[in-house]
Design an enzyme around this catalytic site. Structure first.
Site, short mmCIF file in Angstrom:
data_model
loop_
_atom_site.label_atom_id
_atom_site.label_comp_id
_atom_site.label_asym_id
_atom_site.label_seq_id
_atom_site.Cartn_x
_atom_site.Cartn_y
_atom_site.Cartn_z
N TRP A 10 76.96 -12.02 -14.36
CA TRP A 10 77.16 -13.30 -13.65
C TRP A 10 77.52 -14.44 -14.60
O TRP A 10 77.92 -15.50 -14.18
CB TRP A 10 75.89 -13.67 -12.88
CG TRP A 10 75.74 -12.92 -11.58
CD1 TRP A 10 76.44 -11.81 -11.18
CD2 TRP A 10 74.83 -13.23 -10.51
NE1 TRP A 10 76.03 -11.42 -9.93
CE2 TRP A 10 75.04 -12.27 -9.50
CE3 TRP A 10 73.87 -14.21 -10.32
CZ2 TRP A 10 74.31 -12.28 -8.30
CZ3 TRP A 10 73.13 -14.23 -9.13
CH2 TRP A 10 73.37 -13.27 -8.13
N LYS A 11 77.33 -14.22 -15.90
CA LYS A 11 77.57 -15.29 -16.89
C LYS A 11 76.74 -16.53 -16.48
O LYS A 11 75.66 -16.37 -15.94
CB LYS A 11 79.06 -15.58 -17.00
CG LYS A 11 79.86 -14.30 -17.23
CD LYS A 11 81.29 -14.52 -17.59
CE LYS A 11 81.98 -13.18 -17.80
NZ LYS A 11 83.35 -13.29 -18.24
N HIS A 93 78.92 -9.65 -26.18
CA HIS A 93 80.03 -10.06 -25.30
C HIS A 93 80.94 -11.02 -26.09
O HIS A 93 80.46 -11.82 -26.89
CB HIS A 93 79.48 -10.75 -24.05
CG HIS A 93 80.53 -10.97 -23.00
ND1 HIS A 93 81.45 -11.97 -23.10
CD2 HIS A 93 80.83 -10.28 -21.87
CE1 HIS A 93 82.27 -11.91 -22.05
NE2 HIS A 93 81.91 -10.88 -21.28
N GLU A 95 82.36 -13.65 -25.32
CA GLU A 95 82.04 -15.07 -25.16
C GLU A 95 80.92 -15.48 -26.10
O GLU A 95 80.87 -16.62 -26.58
CB GLU A 95 81.71 -15.37 -23.69
CG GLU A 95 82.99 -15.36 -22.85
CD GLU A 95 82.79 -15.01 -21.38
OE1 GLU A 95 81.64 -15.04 -20.90
OE2 GLU A 95 83.80 -14.71 -20.73
N GLU A 163 86.21 -4.41 -23.53
CA GLU A 163 86.66 -5.59 -22.81
C GLU A 163 87.73 -6.32 -23.64
O GLU A 163 87.38 -7.13 -24.51
CB GLU A 163 85.50 -6.55 -22.56
CG GLU A 163 84.39 -5.96 -21.71
CD GLU A 163 83.65 -7.04 -20.95
OE1 GLU A 163 83.61 -6.94 -19.72
OE2 GLU A 163 83.13 -7.98 -21.57
N GLY A 169 88.51 -12.74 -17.26
CA GLY A 169 88.59 -13.98 -16.47
C GLY A 169 90.00 -14.52 -16.33
O GLY A 169 90.21 -15.66 -15.92
N SER A 209 88.71 -8.53 -15.60
CA SER A 209 89.40 -8.75 -14.33
C SER A 209 89.39 -7.54 -13.40
O SER A 209 90.36 -7.29 -12.68
CB SER A 209 90.85 -9.22 -14.57
OG SER A 209 90.86 -10.46 -15.26
P1 PGA Z 1 85.82 -10.81 -15.48
O1 PGA Z 1 84.73 -10.76 -16.68
O2 PGA Z 1 85.57 -9.60 -14.62
O3 PGA Z 1 85.54 -12.09 -14.76
O4 PGA Z 1 87.17 -10.77 -16.12
C1 PGA Z 1 84.40 -9.55 -17.28
C2 PGA Z 1 83.38 -9.76 -18.36
O5 PGA Z 1 83.48 -10.71 -19.14
O6 PGA Z 1 82.42 -8.97 -18.47
#
Ligand code: PGA
Length: 250
Positions: A10-11, A93, A95, A163, A169, A209
């Site tokens: 969910w971030k 991750h 991010e 990823e 995203g 995505s």
């Molecule tokens: P996303 O994110 O499905 O919104 O592209 C994937 C993720 O960062 O795990």
């Protein structure tokens, strides 16, 4: 046989009201063949774990500190996540690697802390657009895997999520051939590093995505054992069809 895994991240999204989706998901998939995991923000883990009690859905964290406890303001240990009801945690991750300058050493230490607390570590690797364009994708993946894989990795304790950063995203999905190339490479690396049995048994997820419309195509790729899903894990309307596609995949 590797049990497939549909993991939602969910971030920094969602509130207590959004936990209603867990009940909806459980109603739509009371007994999925695949494992289903939702990783909400840390503040919701305890409530989420209570909400899924008795269902097939498990709850995970999105990050943990590598220490067991101590003077780390704002951080959360793996044992704290476990106590709150998490059974898994995402580590490394992109991010976090970007926003919090996490390097491979830190990610490895986090994964080891997760294992020590009895959690499954979902270890993320992936190249940037520039690295792909420079033809460095497999080098980057190999380096991340070598640097951030925990000591004593077990098939139960570790899941690898590929990823590509440019697909997260953005609505851009890696082509099946691109996913296949990296997953095949990851599988070979794991077998080489961990031996045939563990190397074959560790699950490989694709993330970036993943949506109901593209899930079946992605799950048809060899060595894709499931997905790590961001945006489309926030609602049952989007995540339930992804679980269905995973269950329907060979
Ligand atoms: P996303 O994110 O499905 O919104 O592209 C994937 C993720 O960062 O795990």
């Amino acid at each position: 046989m590797r049990r497939k895994l549909a993991a939602g991240n969910w971030k920094m999204n969602g509130s207590g009201a959004d936990l209603a989706m867990l009940g909806e998901l459980a109603r739509r998939h009371p007994a999925p063949d695949c494992q289903v995991l939702i990783c909400p923000p840390a503040t919701l883990i305890d409530r989420a774990a209570r909400a899924v009690d008795g269902s097939a859905i498990a709850i995970g964290g999105q990050d943990c500190h590598f220490g067991a406890n101590g003077a780390h303001t704002g951080d959360i240990s793996a044992a704290m996540l476990a106590e709150a009801g998490a059974t898994a945690v995402i580590v490394g991750h992109s991010e976090r690697r970007q926003d919090h300058h996490e390097n491979n050493d830190m990610v490895r230490a986090k994964a080891e802390a997760a294992l020590a607390a009895g959690l499954t570590a979902i270890l993320c690797v992936g190249e940037s657009q520039a690295q792909r364009e420079a033809g460095r994708t497999l080098d980057v993946i190999a380096e991340q895997l070598a640097g951030s894989m925990p000591q004593d990795a077990t098939a139960h304790g570790v899941v690898i999520a590929y990823e590509p950063i440019w697909a997260i995203g953005t609505g851009l999905v890696a082509e099946p051939a691109q996913i296949s190339q990296v997953h095949e490479f990851l599988r070979a690396q794991l077998r080489q590093r961990l031996g045939e049995q563990t190397g074959q048994a560790i699950r490989l997820l694709y993330g970036g995505s993943v949506k109901p419309a593209n899930a079946a195509e992605i799950f048809a790729v060899a060595d894709v054992d499931g997905a790590l899903v961001g945006g489309a894990s926030l609602s049952a309307a989007d995540f339930a069809p992804i679980i269905a596609a995973l269950d329907a995949s060979a």
